[in-house]
Design an enzyme around this catalytic site. Structure first.
Site, PDB file in Angstrom:
ATOM      1  N   GLU A 162     -28.039 -20.335 -64.405  1.00  0.00           N
ATOM      2  CA  GLU A 162     -26.743 -20.653 -63.772  1.00  0.00           C
ATOM      3  C   GLU A 162     -26.836 -21.883 -62.881  1.00  0.00           C
ATOM      4  OE1 GLU A 162     -24.463 -18.997 -65.058  1.00  0.00           O
ATOM      5  OE2 GLU A 162     -25.600 -17.318 -65.818  1.00  0.00           O
TER       6      GLU A 162
ATOM      7  N   ILE B  68     -29.391 -19.176 -74.924  1.00  0.00           N
ATOM      8  CA  ILE B  68     -28.241 -18.277 -74.866  1.00  0.00           C
ATOM      9  C   ILE B  68     -28.705 -16.820 -74.874  1.00  0.00           C
ATOM     10  CG2 ILE B  68     -26.056 -17.619 -75.922  1.00  0.00           C
ATOM     11  CD1 ILE B  68     -26.262 -20.552 -74.826  1.00  0.00           C
TER      12      ILE B  68
ATOM     13  N   SER C  20     -27.442 -29.206 -67.484  1.00  0.00           N
ATOM     14  CA  SER C  20     -26.345 -29.129 -66.507  1.00  0.00           C
ATOM     15  C   SER C  20     -25.277 -30.193 -66.736  1.00  0.00           C
ATOM     16  CB  SER C  20     -26.908 -29.260 -65.089  1.00  0.00           C
ATOM     17  OG  SER C  20     -27.775 -28.181 -64.791  1.00  0.00           O
TER      18      SER C  20
ATOM     19  N   GLY D 293     -21.843 -19.254 -74.492  1.00  0.00           N
ATOM     20  CA  GLY D 293     -22.519 -20.480 -74.885  1.00  0.00           C
ATOM     21  C   GLY D 293     -21.955 -21.733 -74.248  1.00  0.00           C
TER      22      GLY D 293
ATOM     23  N   ILE E 144     -50.719 -10.059 -51.297  1.00  0.00           N
ATOM     24  CA  ILE E 144     -51.039  -8.811 -50.594  1.00  0.00           C
ATOM     25  C   ILE E 144     -51.864  -7.876 -51.479  1.00  0.00           C
ATOM     26  CG2 ILE E 144     -49.999  -6.683 -49.678  1.00  0.00           C
ATOM     27  CD1 ILE E 144     -47.748  -8.497 -48.529  1.00  0.00           C
ATOM     28  N   HIS E 145     -51.577  -7.876 -52.771  1.00  0.00           N
ATOM     29  CA  HIS E 145     -52.342  -7.052 -53.703  1.00  0.00           C
ATOM     30  C   HIS E 145     -53.726  -7.631 -53.999  1.00  0.00           C
ATOM     31  CE1 HIS E 145     -48.542  -4.991 -54.554  1.00  0.00           C
ATOM     32  NE2 HIS E 145     -49.191  -4.130 -55.319  1.00  0.00           N
TER      33      HIS E 145
ATOM     34  N   GLU F  99     -31.590 -27.442 -57.409  1.00  0.00           N
ATOM     35  CA  GLU F  99     -31.082 -28.785 -57.108  1.00  0.00           C
ATOM     36  C   GLU F  99     -29.582 -28.892 -57.391  1.00  0.00           C
ATOM     37  OE1 GLU F  99     -35.303 -28.686 -57.342  1.00  0.00           O
ATOM     38  OE2 GLU F  99     -33.838 -28.092 -58.869  1.00  0.00           O
TER      39      GLU F  99
END
Length: 380
Positions: A363, A157, A132, A124, A337-338, A367
């Site tokens: 994480e 979390i 951030s 945590g 593509i599909h 930026e």
């Protein structure tokens, strides 16, 4: 340099592939649609040694390195990225934080059960209004004799509800002071420690995400990791490994989406021939394959630096940023593509696309990675 799998990596990769085909693939969409966090699956992964990849054998782990760790996360994520995400969070955040900064007594107390997944781990740092800006966190820890009293909350979390152990960073000093935060280990059942709202997410839906809540939660000083005021510094070092984890997750998504698109392009017929024979499709596949190779090289160079205890912050941020951006692009092109089929849940690329976006956020956003990279480049 040897760019191929060594014998250990090859064995790990095959073991994970077999396990994923038998125990994960049949349940992917059921878990995704119901947002089921399959705890029994992680117990099985723990028995196989994949929940303690980096943990020394004497503490109940596999005693492997970062190259093998990337292999584990990548191979799981090629099948179901949400399972890969949870394995990564358990290994690189909670378990690794205690392994790196805990004392011998703390390691012996918590690591063996985490390494075998007898206990599921959470970590945590993030809060509702800080993101951030970890230095501005509102969760506080105030010393009270031989205990600390924690108040506040953490959000986004992984394993906040199902986790048995959580490493939590709380403010023990002034806001904005990088030496004003401290890390603690909290255990399920502690008075004043609870979980909150489970997030209803776009992707990674089988990986549980929720709040951790602290209301006059009493934590023994014996549960403090390292010195008072070192929590933020510890967290930044843990995130160096976390970036490699998310990069490996992104690599797995890229490979899974690419392999599905390649297979489909060879089977789908238009104007009397496979669509892979048309330049418009072939060039997409060429770009995808090239960018996947580049992602993999960046990741394994980062793993080499981490494994040999060299500075890895800059290259880890590069690997995470590049691999995560590539996985979004590759997943999007795989849907293209599909064609219309790629927009349905009958084909795997739809889920890879939804899951991919998290990699550019978890994480630290793209930026933030650019900020980390530029700061390191400018001081080189």
């Amino acid at each position: 340099m040897d760019f191929g799998y060594n014998e250990t990596q090859s064995m790990i990769a095959q073991s994970i592939r077999d396990f994923a085909e038998q125990h994960i693939r049949p349940n992917i969409m059921e878990w995704d649609e119901a947002q089921t966090f399959p705890v029994p699956l992680f117990k099985q992964l723990g028995e196989m040694g994949f929940m303690g990849v980096l943990v020394p054998e004497e503490l109940g782990g596999s005693g492997l390195g970062y190259h093998e760790y990337i292999t584990v996360i990548e191979e799981i994520s090629k099948v179901d990225p949400s399972i890969g995400l949870s394995v990564a969070a358990h290994n690189s955040l909670c378990t690794n934080h205690i392994l790196t900064f805990g004392n011998d007594e703390q390691k012996k107390k918590w690591i063996p059960k985490l390494a075998t997944a007898e206990h599921i781990g959470a970590w945590g740092l993030t809060e509702h209004n800080t993101g951030s800006d970890a230095g501005g966190m509102n969760t506080t820890a105030i010393k009270d004799g031989d205990h600390w009293i924690l108040n506040g909350a953490k959000n986004f979390i992984t394993h906040a509800i199902s986790g048995d152990i959580a490493v939590v960073i709380a403010r023990t000093g002034e806001k904005g002071d990088s030496k004003g935060m401290t890390a603690f280990v909290l255990e399920k059942g502690m008075s004043g420690f609870s979980s909150g709202k489970k997030e209803n997410k776009l992707g990674m839906r089988a990986s549980e995400t929720a709040e951790l809540i602290f209301s006059d939660c009493r934590v023994p000083d014996a549960n403090r990791l390292g010195e008072v005021g070192q929590g933020f510094i510890q967290a930044m070092k843990i995130l160096d490994g976390g970036r490699i984890s998310i990069g490996a997750l992104a690599l797995g998504i890229s490979k899974g989406a690419y392999e599905a698109a390649l297979k489909y392009s060879k089977e789908r017929q238009q104007f009397g021939k496979p669509i892979s024979e048309f330049q418009g499709i072939a060039f997409k596949l060429a770009d995808m394959a090239t960018e996947i190779e580049a992602s993999e090289l960046l990741l394994h160079k980062s793993a080499y630096l981490k494994q040999t205890h060299q500075p890895v912050t800059k290259l880890g941020a590069m690997a995470k940023m590049y691999a995560s951006e590539v996985c979004v692009k590759v997943s999007s092109e795989a849907i293209q593509i599909h064609g219309g089929y790629g927009y349905t849940k009958d084909f795997p690329v739809e889920k890879f696309f939804r899951d991919s976006k998290l990699c550019t956020i978890g994480e630290g956003t793209t930026e933030i990675q650019k900020l980390v990279i530029s700061r390191n480049v400018l001081k080189d």
